[in-house]
Design an enzyme around this catalytic site. Structure first.
Site, short mmCIF file in Angstrom:
data_model
loop_
_atom_site.label_atom_id
_atom_site.label_comp_id
_atom_site.label_asym_id
_atom_site.label_seq_id
_atom_site.Cartn_x
_atom_site.Cartn_y
_atom_site.Cartn_z
N GLY A 150 20.53 128.51 102.96
CA GLY A 150 19.10 128.50 103.25
C GLY A 150 18.32 127.42 102.87
CD GLU A 200 28.30 116.94 87.02
OE1 GLU A 200 28.18 118.05 86.55
OE2 GLU A 200 29.27 116.41 87.00
CD GLU A 246 18.87 120.98 100.04
OE1 GLU A 246 19.66 121.47 99.15
OE2 GLU A 246 17.70 121.43 99.81
CD GLN A 291 9.71 106.95 136.36
OE1 GLN A 291 10.41 106.28 136.64
NE2 GLN A 291 9.17 108.13 137.40
N GLY A 318 4.85 100.19 118.34
CA GLY A 318 4.96 98.68 118.00
C GLY A 318 4.76 98.26 116.68
NE ARG A 369 -1.41 98.36 122.24
CZ ARG A 369 -1.74 97.40 121.64
NH1 ARG A 369 -2.99 97.32 121.17
NH2 ARG A 369 -0.81 96.12 121.50
CG LEU A 389 25.79 121.14 93.23
CD1 LEU A 389 26.47 121.92 92.40
CD2 LEU A 389 25.68 121.63 94.58
#
Length: 384
Positions: free
Chosen positions: A240, A127, A363, A278, A339, A267, A125
Site C-alpha cells: 500500500g 537500517e 518504499e 509545436q 528555463g 511567456r 525498517l
C-alpha cells in the site's frame, strides 16, 4: 466502479482533498520547505476530514475507504505539497499495519488517536546496513520476561523525534526474514533516542532522523501478531505504501505540469507565446500522456490490492516504479520549460523536483521494484 471512471463518491473524495491542498497546503509549502517546518496542526486538520486513517476500519475511528480512494487522496494532497502528503501516507501505512495485524486491545488503544493524528506514527525498517536487503536487519529484540529489550538503530525514519508511535521491525529469532517480528514502541520509552535531523535534498517539511534503541524495554504485549511474521507485515504494509508514494509522485508532477502550461501561455519568445511552438506542444502532450498512463496503472494496482488478487504485489511494484519515474521526469521537464526561472525557488518548480526525487528510492528502490516484477515473471514461467 467502471475501470475507466470514478464514482460520484470518489470524485467527491478527490475534490475534498484537492480543495484542502489548495487552501491549506499550497500557500505555505515553500515556506515550510525553507524553514524545515513540520506542519502538525495542518495534518491534524486533514485528519479531521478523514485522512488520518483512510483505510482503517471505522470501529476505531477510521474512514473505511479503499486503496483506490487513498490513491485519489494522496494525488490530490500532493498538488499542494508532496512532502506533507508523503508523511501522511507513511502515517496511514503504520496505522493499517496495526489495524490489520494488531489485537483488538492494540487496535482500540492505539488507533483512535492515530486516526485523528493526535498521535503520529513512523515506520522503522531501514537500517544503516540494511536498506534494499531489508531481511538482513540487525536490530535485536531479546525476550526478557514480559518485555523485549531492543538494541540497534533504524535509519532515514520520517517523523522520528516527533512521532508518538514507532512500528519497528526487529530480530527476535534466526537470521533471515523468518526471524523478524513487528513491535510497537511508544514515545518516551526509556532507551529510545534519536539522531540529528538529516540535511536533505528535499522533503524538508518533515523531519528525518535515526531511531536508536539502547536497552529499550518494550512490553511483549506491543508485538503485532506472533513472533516471526514481522517481515511479512512489513512487506504487506509496503504494498500500500508503494501505491501511496506513487500517487504522491503523480500529484506533484501534475502540479508541476499545470504550472508549466500556465507559464507557456504567458511567456513570450520570438514574438509569440512559447505555448504556440509545436516542439513545446509536443513536450506538454507527452508529459500529460505519460502521467495519465502512470495514473491508470496505479488505479489498476490499487483495485488489485483491494481485491487481494494474487498479482497485487507485482502490480503495486510496477505502479510504484512507473509512477515515481514518470513523476520525476515530468516535474524535471516542467522545470526545463520554465528555463532559468524554473531554477529559482519563487516558482515552486525546483521544490517539486527535489521532493519527488526521493520517491524513486524509498518504499523500495525502483531497482528493487524491477526485481519484484522479474521474480514474478520468472516464477510464473517456471510454473511456481
Amino acid at each position: 466502479m467502471n475501470a475507466f471512471a470514478l464514482t460520484e463518491d470518489q470524485i467527491a473524495i478527490r475534490d475534498m482533498a484537492q480543495e484542502f491542498a489548495a487552501e491549506t497546503l499550497a500557500p505555505h509549502a515553500m515556506r515550510w520547505d525553507e524553514e524545515k517546518h513540520f506542519p502538525v496542526e495542518e495534518m491534524r486538520a486533514a485528519a479531521a476530514l478523514g485522512m488520518g486513517g483512510i483505510y482503517i476500519q471505522d470501529d476505531v475511528g477510521g474512514s473505511g475507504l479503499t486503496r483506490l480512494d487513498a490513491a485519489l487522496i494522496f494525488e490530490a494532497l500532493s498538488t499542494g505539497c508532496p512532502t506533507v502528503a508523503a508523511y501522511i501516507s507513511i502515517h496511514n501505512m503504520c496505522a493499517w499495519m496495526i489495524d490489520r495485524y494488531g489485537s483488538d486491545e492494540q487496535r482500540r488503544r492505539l488507533l483512535p488517536k492515530l486516526c485523528t493524528m493526535e498521535h503520529l506514527a513512523s515506520y522503522c525498517l531501514t537500517e544503516p546496513g540494511a536498506g534494499s536487503d531489508a531481511a538482513a536487519l540487525k536490530t535485536k529484540a531479546a525476550l526478557d520476561g514480559d518485555h523485549y529489550v531492543l538494541d540497534g538503530q533504524k535509519q532515514f525514519i520520517s517523523g522520528a523525534g516527533v512521532s508518538d508511535i514507532y512500528v519497528v521491525m526487529a530480530r527476535t529469532g534466526e537470521a533471515g526474514p523468518g526471524g523478524i517480528s513487528t513491535i510497537v514502541v511508544e514515545k518516551d520509552t526509556p532507551g529510545l533516542s534519536f539522531g540529528a535531523n538529516e540535511k536533505k535534498m528535499g522533503w524538508n517539511a518533515q523531519p528525518t532522523r535515526a531511531v536508536i534503541f539502547e536497552n529499550c524495554r518494550v512490553p511483549v504485549a506491543n508485538r503485532l501478531g506472533p513472533e516471526g511474521i514481522g517481515f511479512k507485515i512489513a512487506m504487506a504494509g509496503l504494498d500500500g505504501g508503494r501505491l501511496n508514494i506513487g500517487a504522491c509522485s503523480i500529484g506533484g508532477a501534475q502540479g508541476a505540469l499545470d504550472k508549466a502550461i500556465a507559464y507557456a501561455k504567458e511567456r513570450k519568445a520570438f514574438g509569440s507565446a512559447i505555448a504556440d511552438f509545436q516542439a513545446l506542444q509536443f513536450k506538454l502532450a507527452d508529459m500529460a500522456t505519460e502521467l495519465e498512463a502512470a495514473r491508470t496503472l496505479l488505479w489498476r494496482a490499487a483495485a488489485a490490492l483491494d481485491a487481494k488478487t494474487p498479482d497485487a504485489t507485482k502490480l503495486c511494484a510496477m505502479a510504484k516504479r512507473i509512477a515515481t519515474d514518470t513523476g520525476f521526469e515530468v516535474a524535471n521537464d516542467a522545470l526545463q520549460i520554465h528555463g532559468g526561472y524554473g531554477y529559482l525557488a519563487d516558482y515552486g518548480i525546483e521544490k517539486i523536483v527535489r521532493d519527488l526525487r526521493v520517491h524513486q528510492i524509498l518504499e523500495g528502490t525502483n531497482e528493487v521494484m524491477r526485481m519484484i516484477v522479474a521474480r514474478g515473471l520468472v516464477g510464473r514461467a517456471k510454473g511456481n
